[in-house]
Scaffold this active site. Structure first.
Site, short mmCIF file in Angstrom:
data_model
loop_
_atom_site.label_atom_id
_atom_site.label_comp_id
_atom_site.label_asym_id
_atom_site.label_seq_id
_atom_site.Cartn_x
_atom_site.Cartn_y
_atom_site.Cartn_z
CE LYS A 107 -0.18 -0.28 4.96
NZ LYS A 107 0.98 -1.20 4.91
CE1 TYR A 190 0.65 1.57 7.87
CE2 TYR A 190 1.30 3.35 6.39
CZ TYR A 190 1.49 2.07 6.88
OH TYR A 190 2.50 1.29 6.38
#
Length: 373
Positions: A107, A190
């Site tokens: 990611k 996040y």
């Protein structure tokens, strides 16, 4: 799963040999050896290609990026772990899919929604599996925090606040606009992801602003970005991410009857913890440092061997990038951005937890830490 299948290991090529690959991904294969095997490495650095096989004797094939398909064929690769800069995720996902190879991708999934959609489409077309490497979906502290909120420990969770920052090394890929650097893509996924999995819903509106200190490191990328996400339930999430501030990483969720504070919570090297406060009483929950990368390999290999669709999926990666795009649009225009309706059937849950002991990170070769220590 048959006994023949259970004895088989998924053969991996790691694509990219930067810091995260060397200190976390490559060492994780030791903890994932029950069903995962490192057999190939693709890197644009000849010194890394020459040196890293001395540490990992299982590597059978090596190659530059333009030799990608040949390396996959030579090592009979089943799956790739893509750990390249963000701008290359789509390219190598599509190339792997065309070769019939499953994809586990770091990611953020990609810089744009269009990239994410193309990656999903390529994997569907060629009938290969796609998973995005959200390591915290398998990590005890975050999963226990989810459980605490689901069980009503703090009443109805109403507000989320998070700060995630680091002092990035000058010249690091995170400072380079041509590689899709910047705080919101590197760090923002996040807290965005955390707000989504803690609230168990998707945002409907975004307001954001970018702050710049004039530091030459951040020419062309966002140094510090702050965003407010509004949800249909009336919940609100506030987050600030920065590549130009002292390292920290926490989130706090305020409910109608208490709050949960987790810090550090996004880290993969330290022990993690969170504190729940209700009726003036606090209870601390501590979690020792563990290998957060081996669980991703283990779960993805199980999905390949058992013919299951993986989670976190490409749709999970896309869900975050649609928010990232809205944040960047809002910061650019100075206006709130409405998000189209979106739903996710699957959310990370406690049954996804996988515990593996921490690994001692080796000294990286030509891949210094992204942060100033």
């Amino acid at each position: 799963m048959t006994s023949k299948t259970s004895a088989r290991k998924v053969r991996y090529a790691v694509v990219g040999a930067g810091n995260i690959a060397q200190v976390a991904v490559l060492p994780a294969f030791a903890n994932a050896s029950e069903n995962s095997e490192l057999v190939a490495l693709v890197s644009g650095d000849p010194i890394k290609r020459e040196t890293l096989p001395e540490r990992y004797a299982s590597i059978e094939a090596l190659g530059d990026y333009d030799e990608f398909e040949a390396v996959l064929a030579r090592a009979r690769v089943d799956a790739v772990f893509i750990a390249t800069p963000n701008t290359h995720h789509r390219e190598f996902t599509e190339r792997a899919a065309r070769a019939g190879v499953h994809v586990l991708c770091e990611k953020p999934m990609a810089p744009t929604v269009a990239d994410c959609e193309a990656m999903i489409a390529a994997c569907l077309e060629h009938r290969v599996k796609l998973m995005i490497a959200y390591r915290l979906h398998f990590e005890a502290a975050n999963l226990q925090a989810i459980e605490a909120l689901k069980s009503g420990k703090i009443g109805d969770p109403r507000m989320f606040s998070s700060l995630f920052s680091q002092q990035v090394r000058p010249g690091d890929i995170r400072t380079r606009p041509e590689l899709a650097g910047g705080a919101i893509l590197d760090l923002g996924v996040y807290p965005i992801n955390a707000a989504r999995y803690l609230f168990r819903e998707e945002p409907i509106e975004v307001r954001a602003a970018v702050s710049r200190s004039g530091d030459a490191r951040f020419d062309g990328v966002d140094e510090t970005t702050t965003a407010v996400l509004r949800f249909a339930s009336g919940r609100v999430a506030q987050l600030t991410v920065s590549l130009g501030a002292s390292s920290t990483g926490y989130y706090r969720v305020i409910g109608t009857e208490g709050d949960l504070h987790a810090e550090p919570i996004y880290d993969y090297e330290q022990a993690l913890k969170f504190v729940v406060t209700t009726e003036g009483k606090t209870r601390e929950h501590k979690f020792p440092a563990r290998d957060q990368f081996a669980p991703e390999l283990l779960e993805f290999s199980r999905c390949v061997l058992e013919h299951r669709e993986p989670e976190p999926s490409g749709e999970e990666g896309l869900a975050d990038i649609r928010v990232v795009e809205a944040i960047l649009q809002s910061a650019r225009t100075g206006r709130a951005v409405q998000l189209p309706p979106w739903s996710r059937r699957h959310r990370p849950d406690l049954d996804q937890e996988v515990r593996k002991p921490p690994v001692a990170p080796p000294e990286p070769i030509g891949a210094p830490s992204p942060t100033i220590r």
